[in-house]
Enzyme design. Structure first.
Site, PDB file in Angstrom:
ATOM      1  N   TYR A 167     -25.443  21.590  13.267  1.00  0.00           N
ATOM      2  CA  TYR A 167     -26.903  21.639  13.249  1.00  0.00           C
ATOM      3  C   TYR A 167     -27.485  20.620  12.266  1.00  0.00           C
ATOM      4  O   TYR A 167     -28.632  20.192  12.410  1.00  0.00           O
ATOM      5  CB  TYR A 167     -27.370  23.051  12.906  1.00  0.00           C
ATOM      6  CG  TYR A 167     -26.985  24.071  13.965  1.00  0.00           C
ATOM      7  CD1 TYR A 167     -27.588  24.055  15.210  1.00  0.00           C
ATOM      8  CD2 TYR A 167     -26.007  25.029  13.715  1.00  0.00           C
ATOM      9  CE1 TYR A 167     -27.234  24.977  16.182  1.00  0.00           C
ATOM     10  CE2 TYR A 167     -25.641  25.947  14.679  1.00  0.00           C
ATOM     11  CZ  TYR A 167     -26.255  25.921  15.923  1.00  0.00           C
ATOM     12  OH  TYR A 167     -25.898  26.830  16.891  1.00  0.00           O
ATOM     13  N   HIS A 199     -22.891  35.621  15.895  1.00  0.00           N
ATOM     14  CA  HIS A 199     -21.823  35.317  16.848  1.00  0.00           C
ATOM     15  C   HIS A 199     -20.928  36.530  17.158  1.00  0.00           C
ATOM     16  O   HIS A 199     -19.730  36.534  16.874  1.00  0.00           O
ATOM     17  CB  HIS A 199     -20.974  34.150  16.339  1.00  0.00           C
ATOM     18  CG  HIS A 199     -21.730  32.867  16.200  1.00  0.00           C
ATOM     19  ND1 HIS A 199     -21.117  31.668  15.939  1.00  0.00           N
ATOM     20  CD2 HIS A 199     -23.063  32.591  16.273  1.00  0.00           C
ATOM     21  CE1 HIS A 199     -22.041  30.714  15.857  1.00  0.00           C
ATOM     22  NE2 HIS A 199     -23.223  31.261  16.059  1.00  0.00           N
ATOM     23  N   GLN A 235     -28.002  38.702  14.776  1.00  0.00           N
ATOM     24  CA  GLN A 235     -27.789  38.777  16.213  1.00  0.00           C
ATOM     25  C   GLN A 235     -27.117  40.069  16.639  1.00  0.00           C
ATOM     26  O   GLN A 235     -26.883  40.286  17.827  1.00  0.00           O
ATOM     27  CB  GLN A 235     -26.941  37.584  16.663  1.00  0.00           C
ATOM     28  CG  GLN A 235     -27.604  36.244  16.408  1.00  0.00           C
ATOM     29  CD  GLN A 235     -26.649  35.077  16.601  1.00  0.00           C
ATOM     30  OE1 GLN A 235     -25.454  35.256  16.854  1.00  0.00           O
ATOM     31  NE2 GLN A 235     -27.169  33.859  16.466  1.00  0.00           N
ATOM     32  N   GLU A 271     -21.471  25.491  27.203  1.00  0.00           N
ATOM     33  CA  GLU A 271     -20.527  25.220  28.282  1.00  0.00           C
ATOM     34  C   GLU A 271     -20.233  26.438  29.139  1.00  0.00           C
ATOM     35  O   GLU A 271     -20.439  27.585  28.724  1.00  0.00           O
ATOM     36  CB  GLU A 271     -19.214  24.669  27.714  1.00  0.00           C
ATOM     37  CG  GLU A 271     -18.513  25.588  26.727  1.00  0.00           C
ATOM     38  CD  GLU A 271     -17.309  24.923  26.049  1.00  0.00           C
ATOM     39  OE1 GLU A 271     -17.439  23.755  25.614  1.00  0.00           O
ATOM     40  OE2 GLU A 271     -16.250  25.574  25.963  1.00  0.00           O
ATOM     41  N   TYR A 311      -9.524  27.219  24.838  1.00  0.00           N
ATOM     42  CA  TYR A 311     -10.746  26.541  25.255  1.00  0.00           C
ATOM     43  C   TYR A 311     -11.341  25.637  24.169  1.00  0.00           C
ATOM     44  O   TYR A 311     -12.447  25.142  24.327  1.00  0.00           O
ATOM     45  CB  TYR A 311     -11.742  27.567  25.798  1.00  0.00           C
ATOM     46  CG  TYR A 311     -11.224  28.086  27.119  1.00  0.00           C
ATOM     47  CD1 TYR A 311     -11.581  27.495  28.317  1.00  0.00           C
ATOM     48  CD2 TYR A 311     -10.266  29.105  27.149  1.00  0.00           C
ATOM     49  CE1 TYR A 311     -11.034  27.908  29.516  1.00  0.00           C
ATOM     50  CE2 TYR A 311      -9.712  29.525  28.347  1.00  0.00           C
ATOM     51  CZ  TYR A 311     -10.097  28.923  29.532  1.00  0.00           C
ATOM     52  OH  TYR A 311      -9.533  29.327  30.716  1.00  0.00           O
TER      53      TYR A 311
END
Length: 382
Positions: free
Chosen positions: A269, A155, A91, A248, A258
């Protein structure tokens, strides 16, 4: 080739009024309507972000490491010079782009990207001056590095937002190392706040606290790939990927936790529980403003505050990668009161969405070749 407006089906889902945190919940299925989509440019290589230039046109990042200039009219430039080397794996790569609040005078362009140390990688933010002829960045300098480097290609976050008060916010993924989001001595799973030159503001919530990084503004985030200032309240909103379920939207506040991975609406997963999870909500941790029980894989986000299309005012647009559509949420203050799914029939991974200075909505599709699309409600005739 001349761009031809196309009509695509939308589906609209009304959301029941529920106690916070609100969840996406279909109350009824109104009839499908149509949207007008104009392809602006194609041939992009996994585009990730865009920034509109005050003189017209925009800068577009491509994840393999290219920064392109799109002139309208004029077409797409060759890759600009002066862009740092990026770790384009998984990513990672060249990610967000944002203009300095004083771009008209300083011409600074800010970039976020993945940087490798040879084994692991992390998010980096730097800035360079856009040359007068717009062919490259000059004097590029790193302002911030995510430490330690822990990612194997997953990530990174990462969005860049200026608040108009001299501060830069950077969203950072937890590099798929879940517990680090709760570790205040690490920069994984955080939103950080810096001055525009990369220095740390003296009033950041963890300045002077032992064992905590002073850059941190909030923590307990998973992989926040969308972030924007609410134009009506001035508050910072952020969206992040959950694991399997639990994507979210959060209202980001200084010093707040959070929850990830201790509090989450998602599961692993594999279908099993997140090992560290202790519940969906926990005392002392912030609950999301809104969440999805099934992950759309949300990415870029933009509030709509233009006069061109009054029907879209008080809307929040969010790209969906796995669901391959564009989400429009209707807001009443901080409450989501309806959800509309756009570009459903196009089946494109939507990586970024922005409100343009012309009042249209622009989206980038994450593909090679990827596209920049311009979107308007069909009833407007735009």
């Amino acid at each position: 080739m001349r761009a031809i407006p196309l009509l695509f089906c939308l589906s609209v889902v009304a959301v029941a009024s529920v106690a916070a945190p609100a969840m996406a919940r279909a109350a009824q299925e109104p009839p499908s309507v149509a949207a007008r989509v104009t392809p602006v440019v194609g041939g992009l290589d996994h585009p990730w972000s865009m920034a509109f230039l005050p003189e017209g046109g925009m800068l577009i990042t491509e994840r393999p490491g290219n920064l392109r200039l799109l002139r309208m009219p004029g077409g797409l430039s060759k890759p600009l010079s002066g862009v740092p080397k990026v770790a384009a794996q998984g990513q990672g790569g060249l990610l967000d782009v944002a203009l300095s609040p004083d771009f008209a005078t300083d011409r600074y362009v800010y970039l976020s990207y993945a940087e490798s140390d040879g084994s692991k990688s992390g998010t980096v933010v730097g800035r360079g001056r856009l040359a007068d002829d717009a062919t490259g960045l000059q004097d590029f300098r790193v302002l911030f590095r995510q430490e330690p480097k822990l990612s194997s290609g997953l990530h990174f976050g990462s969005r860049l937002v200026f608040d108009g008060k001299g501060y830069l916010y950077i969203s950072l993924g937890e590099n798929n190392q879940r517990p680090t989001a709760q570790d205040l001595d690490k920069l994984q799973g955080k939103v950080v706040r810096l001055k525009t030159d990369g220095t740390v503001p003296a009033d950041n919530p963890f300045v002077g606290k032992a064992g905590a990084r002073p850059e941190i503004w909030s923590y307990g985030h998973r992989n926040p790939q969308g972030m924007a200032l609410n134009p009506w309240s001035g508050e910072l909103w952020e969206n992040e990927h959950g694991p399997r379920g639990g994507d979210e939207i959060n209202l980001v506040q200084p010093g707040k936790n959070y929850g990830w991975p201790l509090a989450t609406y998602g599961i692993n997963y594999s279908g099993l529980a997140i090992p560290e999870a202790q519940g969906e909500t926990l005392p002392g941790m912030e609950s999301p403003l809104y969440w999805w029980p099934k992950s759309p894989a949300i990415s870029g986000m933009a509030f709509y505050d233009a006069d061109r299309f009054p029907a879209w005012r008080k809307s929040l647009f969010i790209g969906a990668l796995v669901n391959r559509n564009l989400i429009r949420l209707t807001l009443d203050g901080n409450r989501v009161v309806a959800q509309e799914l756009l570009l459903v029939d196009r089946k494109s991974r939507i990586r970024d969405v922005r409100q343009g200075p012309d009042g249209y909505v622009y989206v980038l599709t994450d593909a090679s070749p990827g596209e920049l699309l311009r979107l308007a409600p069909v009833e407007s005739g735009g």
